[in-house]
Design a protein around this motif. Structure first.
Motif, PDB file in Angstrom:
ATOM      1  N   MET A   1      54.025  42.536  43.520  1.00 34.65           N
ATOM      2  CA  MET A   1      52.964  41.915  44.318  1.00 34.65           C
ATOM      3  C   MET A   1      51.629  42.617  44.090  1.00 34.65           C
ATOM      4  O   MET A   1      50.586  41.959  44.052  1.00 34.65           O
TER       5      MET A   1
ATOM      6  N   SER B   1      50.250  41.431  40.697  1.00 30.99           N
ATOM      7  CA  SER B   1      49.846  40.031  40.791  1.00 30.99           C
ATOM      8  C   SER B   1      48.563  39.879  41.604  1.00 30.99           C
ATOM      9  O   SER B   1      47.623  39.191  41.183  1.00 30.99           O
ATOM     10  N   ASN B   2      48.511  40.509  42.759  1.00 29.68           N
ATOM     11  CA  ASN B   2      47.338  40.378  43.614  1.00 29.68           C
ATOM     12  C   ASN B   2      46.109  41.041  43.014  1.00 29.68           C
ATOM     13  O   ASN B   2      44.989  40.556  43.195  1.00 29.68           O
ATOM     14  N   THR B   3      46.287  42.140  42.292  1.00 29.17           N
ATOM     15  CA  THR B   3      45.151  42.797  41.642  1.00 29.17           C
ATOM     16  C   THR B   3      44.553  41.891  40.569  1.00 29.17           C
ATOM     17  O   THR B   3      43.323  41.747  40.485  1.00 29.17           O
TER      18      THR B   3
ATOM     19  N   LEU C   1      42.688  39.081  42.279  1.00 31.25           N
ATOM     20  CA  LEU C   1      41.433  39.556  42.870  1.00 31.25           C
ATOM     21  C   LEU C   1      40.361  39.731  41.801  1.00 31.25           C
ATOM     22  O   LEU C   1      39.234  39.257  41.964  1.00 31.25           O
TER      23      LEU C   1
END
Length: 114
Positions: free
Chosen positions: A41, A44-46, A49
């Protein structure tokens, strides 16, 4: 578990069986879950962003600056929600522990009851 077994007998006299087993089980789940989920996660989130910020500034840097002024208030609301949610979860685990304690004590002492 090793540290729990090493405790003095007086510790076990003051604690209920259900409390100990519930906390032991929830601690194991709490330790295993973040390890398996967090890394994927985080990556993926980095990426999302960084890609989102780049696209925002490419599209309109003025609009991006206005949009990012809302990030701080949203962070404060999220922090308040996380604290509230943590309190609710502690209460849920305590009630679950009480129920498990009653069940374990009833099962463990079934000969005494009968």
């Amino acid at each position: 578990f090793r540290q729990l077994i090493k405790q003095d007998i007086a510790f076990f006299d003051g604690m209920r069986t259900g409390d100990l087993t519930q906390r032991l089980g929830s601690d194991v789940r709490a330790m295993a879950s973040p390890v398996t989920v967090t890394l994927s996660m985080l990556i993926s989130n980095t990426l999302l962003l960084v890609g989102g910020v780049i696209m925002c500034f490419v599209t309109s840097w003025q609009l991006s600056m206005v949009a990012y002024t809302t990030v701080l208030p949203i962070m404060h609301v999220t922090e308040a929600y996380a604290k509230w949610s943590g309190r609710i979860n502690r209460q849920i685990y305590q009630h679950y522990s009480d129920a498990m304690s009653a069940a374990n004590e009833a099962i463990a002492n079934v000969r005494t009851v009968r």
